[in-house]
Design a protein around this motif. Structure first.
Motif: not given
Length: 133
Positions: A108-111, A32-33, A88-95, A54-56
């Motif tokens: 979250c966006l940081l300076d 995901v990361q 927001e970020r979405f991730v799908e993991i498939r086989r 960016w930080v989670v």
């Protein structure tokens, strides 16, 4: 060009397998990361990367089916809503056509100098809001 989404493929290695003989949940989190980092590196530039980081602040992951050694995995991500200092970020993991896992992450966006949250400047907001053309 598709700015809002990104996909990459990998093959499950022995290092991804846990004592239950399937991919460990921490590995899914790494995927995901990695998806977010790979996608952002295509969208961003040195100017932006020198000013911001960016930080989670939240991960939500649902697991549906296990991934096994040597499986070919597709990791797809796209950017959801962006508001204030959060995106927001979405991730799908498939086989193949089977959904193994899906995740929602709030970033979250940081300076980069102050390491404090910063509202999206127009240059970043334009990236986050770009859609399929």
């Amino acid at each position: 060009m598709i700015n809002n989404s990104f996909t990459y493929t990998l093959i499950v290695s022995e290092n991804d397998i846990d004592t239950l003989n399937h991919v460990n949940n921490v590995t899914y989190l790494n995927w995901v990361q990695n998806a977010a980092q790979k996608h952002w590196s295509l969208l961003s530039n040195n100017d932006i990367d020198n000013k911001y980081v960016w930080v989670v602040i939240r991960h939500e992951i649902d697991y549906f089916l296990p991934a096994m050694l040597n499986d070919v995995i597709t990791v797809a991500t796209y950017i959801g809503d962006s508001y204030g200092v959060k995106s927001e970020r979405f991730v799908e993991i498939r086989r193949e056509d089977k959904l193994l896992s899906k995740a929602k992450t709030i970033w979250c966006l940081l300076d980069k100098k102050t390491m404090k949250p910063v509202k999206f400047p127009s240059e970043i907001l334009n990236i986050l809001q770009s859609k399929k053309e």
